[in-house]
Design an enzyme around this catalytic site. Sequence first.
Site, PDB file in Angstrom:
ATOM      1  N   CYS A  32     -42.434 -70.577 -25.712  1.00  0.00           N
ATOM      2  CA  CYS A  32     -43.148 -70.260 -26.943  1.00  0.00           C
ATOM      3  C   CYS A  32     -43.621 -68.817 -26.962  1.00  0.00           C
ATOM      4  O   CYS A  32     -44.818 -68.532 -26.974  1.00  0.00           O
ATOM      5  CB  CYS A  32     -44.332 -71.193 -27.168  1.00  0.00           C
ATOM      6  SG  CYS A  32     -45.101 -70.979 -28.799  1.00  0.00           S
ATOM      7  N   GLU A 136     -37.342 -71.470 -29.658  1.00  0.00           N
ATOM      8  CA  GLU A 136     -36.802 -71.406 -28.310  1.00  0.00           C
ATOM      9  C   GLU A 136     -35.332 -71.004 -28.419  1.00  0.00           C
ATOM     10  O   GLU A 136     -34.726 -71.127 -29.481  1.00  0.00           O
ATOM     11  CB  GLU A 136     -36.937 -72.744 -27.580  1.00  0.00           C
ATOM     12  CG  GLU A 136     -38.373 -73.181 -27.302  1.00  0.00           C
ATOM     13  CD  GLU A 136     -39.132 -72.226 -26.403  1.00  0.00           C
ATOM     14  OE1 GLU A 136     -38.475 -71.421 -25.692  1.00  0.00           O
ATOM     15  OE2 GLU A 136     -40.373 -72.268 -26.414  1.00  0.00           O
TER      16      GLU A 136
END
Length: 308
Positions: A32, A136
């Site tokens: 993240c 991601e």
Amino acid sequence: MSLTSLIAVYPALELDGSWTEIVGSCENECVCNRYRLTHSKQYLAERFQAADDEVEEHPRYNIAPTQPVLIVLKEQGKKIRHFTTMRWGLIPSWARDMSIGNRTLNARSETVTTTPAFRDSILTKRCLIPADGFYEWRKMGSVKQPYCFEVGEGEVFAFAGLWDEWRSPDGEIIESCTILTTGPNSLVADLHDRMPVIVTPDKYDVWLDPDVNDFGTIRDILKPYDANLMRRYPVSRKLNNSKIDDAEARVACHVRHSNSGAVVLAFHALRELRLGRLSVESSRLSVVCPRRSTSGLPMTRAERVIEF
């Protein structure tokens, strides 16, 4: 054409889990390290029941480390929540300089009570970090394909965050924050071995309450979010550039699906034989390998065409 070249030609090609056995999954050490917040200030104020004075009017599609980010706080002794902005990358109050903030974008839930940078904040300085998507990457050869993860149909949610304040040598006070991480759920696992902690709305009050300083009370919040309540999809690789922050970066890109088993077979065949080639014409993948006799010498050629 090598397999790596094939990936370069078709960077949006997505295969199933066996693909990661060949070229590996995401190599990001930091989970993240980009996210999105695009909802209106009025919506955010209503959703988090907080004053919207510091909420930016313009949406942000590619929030990156060290940038100012919106957080939700509840001050000790007060019942109301409020928004403020802080630098992403926590700088502990005892730090000699700001550089540590480049390494504290995330805090591991499993060690948060013993890590010097976070062990005080987890008990007294918790916050919510609003978002409506996080990213991601899947590494495919030389290409990194970003994926967007959302809750529901793109609803606003909140990361579990910690914050602290640091005073510079010249007296400037800098407030900064970090995002807590945990193990991945089934939706994230093939891209990364960590995921951000997402706090459910029914836990907002206890998480934000500075009077709750017993870690046992908040421990259960630090778990993977239910994968059945999330979705993911590939987005434009423009997102790879942190300087690009516009609506085009969030657009879902078309992913071509392939007969992954055949590609895996072809890859292993080429690797074992050390001969042969892959070629691409339009949507046809040709795998050409020489056959071998029992003596190991090349004989005739065989070609298999895979439609994708």
